[in-house]
Design an enzyme around this catalytic site. Structure first.
Site, PDB file in Angstrom:
ATOM      1  N   THR A 209       2.721   0.219  -9.651  1.00  0.00           N
ATOM      2  CA  THR A 209       3.505   1.070  -8.621  1.00  0.00           C
ATOM      3  C   THR A 209       3.080   2.243  -8.558  1.00  0.00           C
ATOM      4  OG1 THR A 209       5.216  -0.807  -8.724  1.00  0.00           O
ATOM      5  CG2 THR A 209       5.729   1.253  -7.276  1.00  0.00           C
TER       6      THR A 209
ATOM      7  N   HIS B 235      -1.219  -3.147   4.122  1.00  0.00           N
ATOM      8  CA  HIS B 235      -2.387  -3.947   4.414  1.00  0.00           C
ATOM      9  C   HIS B 235      -2.016  -4.480   5.870  1.00  0.00           C
ATOM     10  CE1 HIS B 235      -5.339  -3.190   1.331  1.00  0.00           C
ATOM     11  NE2 HIS B 235      -4.104  -2.957   0.374  1.00  0.00           N
TER      12      HIS B 235
ATOM     13  N   LYS C 190     -17.021  -5.194  -3.444  1.00  0.00           N
ATOM     14  CA  LYS C 190     -15.878  -5.052  -2.258  1.00  0.00           C
ATOM     15  C   LYS C 190     -15.851  -3.852  -1.895  1.00  0.00           C
ATOM     16  CE  LYS C 190     -11.137  -6.529  -1.830  1.00  0.00           C
ATOM     17  NZ  LYS C 190      -9.795  -6.120  -2.403  1.00  0.00           N
TER      18      LYS C 190
ATOM     19  N   ILE D  63       1.263  -9.993  -8.841  1.00  0.00           N
ATOM     20  CA  ILE D  63       1.467  -9.449  -7.938  1.00  0.00           C
ATOM     21  C   ILE D  63       0.400  -8.235  -7.535  1.00  0.00           C
ATOM     22  CG2 ILE D  63       3.239  -8.379  -6.269  1.00  0.00           C
ATOM     23  CD1 ILE D  63       3.878 -11.133  -7.009  1.00  0.00           C
TER      24      ILE D  63
ATOM     25  N   CYS E 275       7.980  25.010  -6.696  1.00  0.00           N
ATOM     26  CA  CYS E 275       6.464  24.745  -6.807  1.00  0.00           C
ATOM     27  C   CYS E 275       5.994  25.168  -5.621  1.00  0.00           C
ATOM     28  CB  CYS E 275       6.277  23.192  -6.406  1.00  0.00           C
ATOM     29  SG  CYS E 275       4.863  22.335  -6.109  1.00  0.00           S
TER      30      CYS E 275
END
Lengths: 419, 478
Positions: free
Chosen positions: B41, B49, B249, B335, B399
């Site tokens: 993840t 998609h 691909k 997955i 930051c």
């Protein structure tokens, strides 16, 4: 909204010197904005000595050098705000800053001096492959841990890059009880000052591996080791000669980048070579009334040089505020054969009182070469220099006489010549 | 005894957890790492998609377009960033136009809306920085971009707020079938549960193989990526794929939802499921291949590179369902892409199976809404001022590259399932994700973590385990 004649963004050595100079020239309504909780900038973590030999004719530590200027700022009652981060800047010189106490602060300035300094290139900029474990730090981050917080980021090190911070940290880590296996440098020469190679590496028998690089990083949670390899003339690693060095820490000292994100917001034009603004002899950028000095303009070797440059910017900003800056028929200064860049990029001859120093860096190591300055095709300066190295900034003085003698010239160029 | 125990707090596990939190069930999630979203993840293309890619008839094809359609509402409910930027599949050879048309037809068969073929002129008008080599493209307006870990935090925090328990640094060592269900042994303790859901990502074969004779095998497939500075974040607007050819691909070039540019991935099968190293050859390869798609590769602006592992099975499809020889053990295995897009539907699918088995009541008090961390940069000055007045920590920028304030970091630490590590702060707030890659804020974030978690600075880690940043005090070895 607050209004100031002059706002200086950054309270490090550049901002402090610029502020002092501006105040001395008679500007009262000025303000320094500093994001840290105290003035002084990166000098505060540079606890080694070697600062001030030019400006004060004595050897000071970084914090001592900073203190000289912080005391001047206080004596001269120059206003400053710490813990204040500038988050936006427009070309109309409107500044937005933020702090815990002021909240969102908007300031309209008549002139601005950019003095934000620089940052270190991270690992990603080199795209070094391997593990993404803990134990990889920029040299400056490690310096802050050790010198400000008293904490060790590692005990068994490899340092990639022989920039000055890397060299200084090789010595510092050794003094604090760590072992430095090697300083690894991609180029055939060091990017740091010779005195640092002698005093930080040679004195401690730390090997400097020139023409080498880190080819792989190994470790699951914490760094376990790195592979290094020599590189060929195209700087591609020769993997057959790869060598593994077990270590728990990799420090990166692989270059500094002027920190110009704010400058971009104000449409300041930047040089693709220095990463800093393109400025004229007063360090004024293409944006009217916005000046730049110090490492935000180009990376310096010595803080003394930053100070000198910032005096120039501070004085010029005052002239600007008083309407005394002359901008006409400016001449472009170019770095040619062998010279990588030169600052300033433009000269307005009528602003030059006596003389002007050009700062430049060379592309390679040149031994017994001539430094030449041309006004168009006419060579006005031709000095033999024993050694010129990319790691040491060079300067050359051009005088108002030279400028007067070539009053119609369209460009000035710096050339490194064999004869 | 739990009703349901989920193994894995990746996007699959937390999506399932959130769906189950709608019901009167005692649910827990076991995660071997210290935080949510630490496996696949955290390191993937971050693409929602459209759904034209999967072969019709597969689960991937069935779930993709449906999953895609759920993102708009989900991103509002769970307050994560999502942008439907659309995607393009570039064709570089007139002879491949048939393939492009086949892809369009496949997409329509899979239920993808709005697909169209663009000729060169239309393409260049849409994306002026595409390379001259592109002759046509398939345009999918429903393609999107998301921050996968931000989405996972949203799912997990919402599940937690609705009663799901999370146990981190719990690595499952053994699973035994018992009369009432399963006994799950971890490095930390023992758990009992009626049902077990296997959402263990690249390790889901190992979990399956503990209980079933119908063995699975996951081959981790490495994908390397480069992340670019925000200064080139809008070099392209759409997600740019390449039409697969016999040469491979292809790799993608895409903006990220946070405003960076992302290039990758390659696909290399490896043996070690913990090997997240990048390789010189891999990084060179993706940059070279991605250069086909765009006019000029802005290599000077690379700020980071990373590797992700895809949970690839021989079946080349998701494996979702109860294991036949271990009743009550449900796989959500294999997955891989488009797993992120399908995760909300996988959550519902698995929830339906659980509901079927346990017949639980729906909770009346389920709250589908989760509020994320207020991002200082996204507010106007008036809102910023109000925020700082209410909590001055929002006036302290920690930051500088991403303008992340102390307020946001404190919120990341103290919210449900809060951050415990430097990377945990980074993924929740983006502190350290910018162009200096934490050079400036690392010391600051480390101090805040040490202070807020009340642990010594030497105990603060980058991502748990032994990933400590500081090893001791100065001079202690002298």
């Amino acid at each position: 909204m607050q209004e100031f004649d002059l706002v200086i963004i950054g309270g490090g050595p550049a901002g402090l010197a610029a502020a002092v100079a501006a105040k001395e020239q008679g500007i009262e309504n000025l303000l320094i904005l500093e994001r840290e909780n105290k003035l002084g900038g990166i000098l505060n973590q540079c606890i080694h000595n070697g600062f001030g030999l030019q400006v004060f004719k004595e050897e000071l530590t970084g914090p001592e050098y900073a203190d000289r200027f912080i005391n001047l700022v206080k004596e001269k009652k120059i206003r400053y705000k710490t813990n204040t981060m500038v988050i936006d800047l427009s070309k109309d010189k409107l500044i937005t800053a933020v702090s815990k106490t002021d909240g969102i602060l908007t300031i309209q300035a008549k002139a601005i001096i950019l003095a934000m300094g620089c940052r270190e290139r991270p690992r990603g900029a080199l795209n070094i492959p391997g593990a993404r474990c803990a134990g990889i730090f920029t040299a400056g981050t490690a310096q802050k841990f050790v010198n400000i917080e008293g904490m060790m980021p590692g005990k068994n090190l490899v340092i990639l890059g022989s920039g000055d911070i890397g060299l200084i940290m090789a010595r510092r880590m050794t003094l604090e009880g760590a072992h430095v296996n090697a300083v690894v440098e991609l180029m055939p020469y060091s990017a740091g000052l010779t005195r640092n190679i002698v005093q930080c590496l040679d004195d401690y028998e730390i090997p400097l591996k020139l023409s080498h690089t880190v080819t792989n990083i190994v470790g699951k949670d914490r760094l376990e080791g790195v592979y290094i390899a020599p590189v060929d003339e195209n700087r591609k690693p020769i993997l057959a000669e790869e060598e593994y060095i077990p270590c728990d820490t990799l420090l990166l000292s692989v270059g500094l980048l002027p920190e110009n994100e704010l400058s971009k917001k104000a449409s300041v034009k930047l040089s693709p070579i220095t990463g800093g603004a393109e400025v004229d002899e007063g360090r004024e950028t293409n944006v009217d009334g916005i000046f730049a000095c110090g490492n935000v303009l180009h990376v310096h070797d010595l803080v003394d040089n930053v100070t000198e440059e910032s005096y120039i910017a501070g004085k010029a900003a005052v002239k600007y505020l008083k309407g005394l800056r002359i901008q006409s028929d400016r001449i472009e200064v170019k770095a040619k054969d062998g010279a990588r860049y030169v600052v300033p990029k433009y000269i307005n001859p009528r602003n030059i009182e006596k003389s002007l120093d050009l700062s430049f860096r060379v592309k390679d190591i040149y031994k017994d070469h001539y430094l030449s300055v041309y006004f168009d095709d006419s060579r006005a300066i031709h000095h033999k220099r024993k050694i010129m190295a990319p790691g040491e900034m060079q300067t050359v003085k051009i005088t108002s006489e030279m400028l007067n003698a070539h009053s119609l010239c369209s460009e000035i160029s710096i050339v490194i010549e064999k004869e | 005894m739990h009703d349901v125990l989920i193994i894995g707090a990746g996007i699959t596990g937390v999506s399932i957890a959130r769906e189950l939190s709608r019901y009167d069930l005692k649910v827990c999630v076991l995660e071997k790492e210290i935080d949510i979203a630490m496996g696949t993840t955290k390191a993937n293309s971050a693409i929602v998609h459209a759904g034209f890619d999967a072969k019709p008839g597969t689960l991937k094809a069935k779930l993709n377009a449906l999953g895609n359609s759920m993102f708009d509402q989900l991103s509002k409910d769970l307050d994560f960033h999502y942008r439907q930027n659309g995607s393009l599949v570039l064709c570089f050879d007139e002879n491949d136009l048939d393939h492009l048309n086949q892809l369009l037809q496949q997409g329509e068969q899979n239920g993808v809306q709005g697909l169209m073929i663009l000729d060169k002129a239309a393409l260049i008008e849409m994306e002026p920085n595409l390379s001259d080599g592109a002759v046509a493209a398939l345009y999918a307006p429903t393609g999107g971009i998301v921050c996968p870990y931000e989405m996972a935090f949203g799912m997990a925090e919402n599940a937690y707020s609705n009663g799901v328990e999370f146990y981190f640094e719990n690595k499952v060592l053994d699973i035994k079938k018992s009369n009432a269900g399963f006994t799950i042994k971890t490095n930390k303790g023992t758990y009992e549960s009626k049902l077990v859901i296997n959402a263990a990502g690249v390790h889901s074969d190992e979990m399956n193989n503990l209980v079933s004779d119908s063995k699975l095998s996951i081959i981790p497939r490495r994908g390397e990526y480069c992340v670019f500075d925000k200064e080139v974040g809008s070099y392209v607007d759409k997600t740019i794929f390449q039409l697969p050819t016999k040469l491979g691909k292809g790799v993608l070039v895409t903006p990220t939802v946070d405003g960076n540019l992302l290039v990758g991935p390659n696909a290399v099968d490896i043996n070690d499921k913990d090997d997240l190293t990048t390789t010189q050859s891999g990084l060179d390869d993706i940059l070279r291949r991605a250069s086909l798609s765009i006019k000029k590769m802005p290599s000077h602006a690379i700020i980071a590179s990373f590797t992700g592992l895809r949970a690839r099975t021989e079946a080349d499809d998701f494996i979702i369902g109860e294991v036949s020889d271990a009743k009550g053990f449900i796989n959500a295995a294999g997955i891989e892409s488009p797993g992120l897009t399908c995760s909300p539907v996988i959550g519902i699918m698995v929830k339906d199976m659980v509901v079927d088995m346990l017949k639980p009541q729906e909770k009346e008090c389920f709250n589908p809404i989760r509020k994320g961390i207020s991002r200082f940069t996204e507010l106007n000055d008036e809102d910023r001022q109000n925020l700082i007045e209410a909590n001055p920590a929002y006036g302290n920028v920690i930051c500088r590259c991403e303008t992340i304030t102390e307020g946001e970091i404190l919120s990341a630490i103290h919210r449900p399932l809060g951050a415990k590590t430097i990377d945990g702060i980074k993924r929740r707030t983006r502190a350290g994700s910018g162009r200096c890659q934490a050079g400036f804020c690392m010391t600051r974030v480390l101090d805040i973590l040490s202070r807020e978690l009340q642990i010594p600075r030497t105990e603060v880690t980058k991502f748990g385990g032994e990933s400590k940043l500081l090893v001791g005090k100065n001079k202690e070895d002298i």
